[in-house]
Design an enzyme around this catalytic site. Sequence first.
Site, short mmCIF file in Angstrom:
data_model
loop_
_atom_site.label_atom_id
_atom_site.label_comp_id
_atom_site.label_asym_id
_atom_site.label_seq_id
_atom_site.Cartn_x
_atom_site.Cartn_y
_atom_site.Cartn_z
N GLU A 6 16.85 0.03 4.46
CA GLU A 6 17.51 1.20 5.03
C GLU A 6 17.80 1.06 6.52
O GLU A 6 18.49 1.90 7.11
CB GLU A 6 16.67 2.45 4.77
CG GLU A 6 16.63 2.81 3.28
CD GLU A 6 15.76 4.00 2.97
OE1 GLU A 6 14.89 4.34 3.81
OE2 GLU A 6 15.92 4.61 1.90
N GLU A 53 0.89 -11.58 -7.58
CA GLU A 53 0.12 -11.13 -6.42
C GLU A 53 -1.14 -11.95 -6.20
O GLU A 53 -1.78 -11.86 -5.15
CB GLU A 53 -0.25 -9.66 -6.57
CG GLU A 53 -1.26 -9.35 -7.65
CD GLU A 53 -1.67 -7.88 -7.63
OE1 GLU A 53 -2.88 -7.62 -7.52
OE2 GLU A 53 -0.79 -7.01 -7.72
#
EC number: 4.2.1.126
Length: 270
Positions: A81, A112
């Site tokens: 953004e 992960e």
Amino acid sequence: MDYTKITETPSNHDDLERMDTATILQKMNGEDKKVADAVALVIPQISKLVDALAERFKSGGRLFYIGAGTSGRLGILDASEIPPTFGMPHERVVGLIAGGDTAIRKAVENAEDDRIQAWKDLMMHNINSNDVVVGIAASGTTPYVLGGIKDARANGLLTAGITNNPGSPLAMAVDIPIEVNVGPEFVTGSTRMKSGTSQKLVLNMISTALMIKIGRVKGNKMVNMQLSNDKLVDRGTRYVMEGLGVDYDEAEALLKKYGSVKKTLEEEGK
């Protein structure tokens, strides 16, 4: 390491399946109200990070977020953004997630748990000592994040960590720990809830304050936003109207002439 993993402690509520819908939502909302207060307690640490970032950004430095699962997705959301909101190039704030772009939409099993992949991912961006790496992990124990942070710090980069377990391995591994203790989750261990909400708030604060500090906001306006759709052109036009005291049509024409609110105000406000 001896610390309490608060994110795994039992919920303050039980027998959830016996509650009616309104009660579930009211109790969730009650827990959510605690999040902003928890974030307020770590503003000094967030401030330290923002000031350090601003100094490095003015010298061409970059911000990298690394995370897995919800934490990784929130970092990517924040990074994605920045260009439309503040007109910064995509490569200045970058979000990386364990498992790569596939993991944005669909979990990648065991990604992960890879302690060396984060540094490999960072190296793909020609990481250097002027950059800053922020690890995001509610648990504070995610191997992908810990490995990346340790390698980054070993190579002279400034590191920070956003975690919901004070005293966790991540908090101990970084230069600037941001430890947001939101307490147990409404659904025990579901860190996409309060922990994730707190991470979103902290990320908003980091990136927005940074953009203000480096001059990407004027007054309270997003004067560097990309004019990529009709809504943003209309918003920019209204900013120009306010800044120059002209009518809508003239403001729109000037905005289209100069291509940005900032340049319009600079050129026409002389």
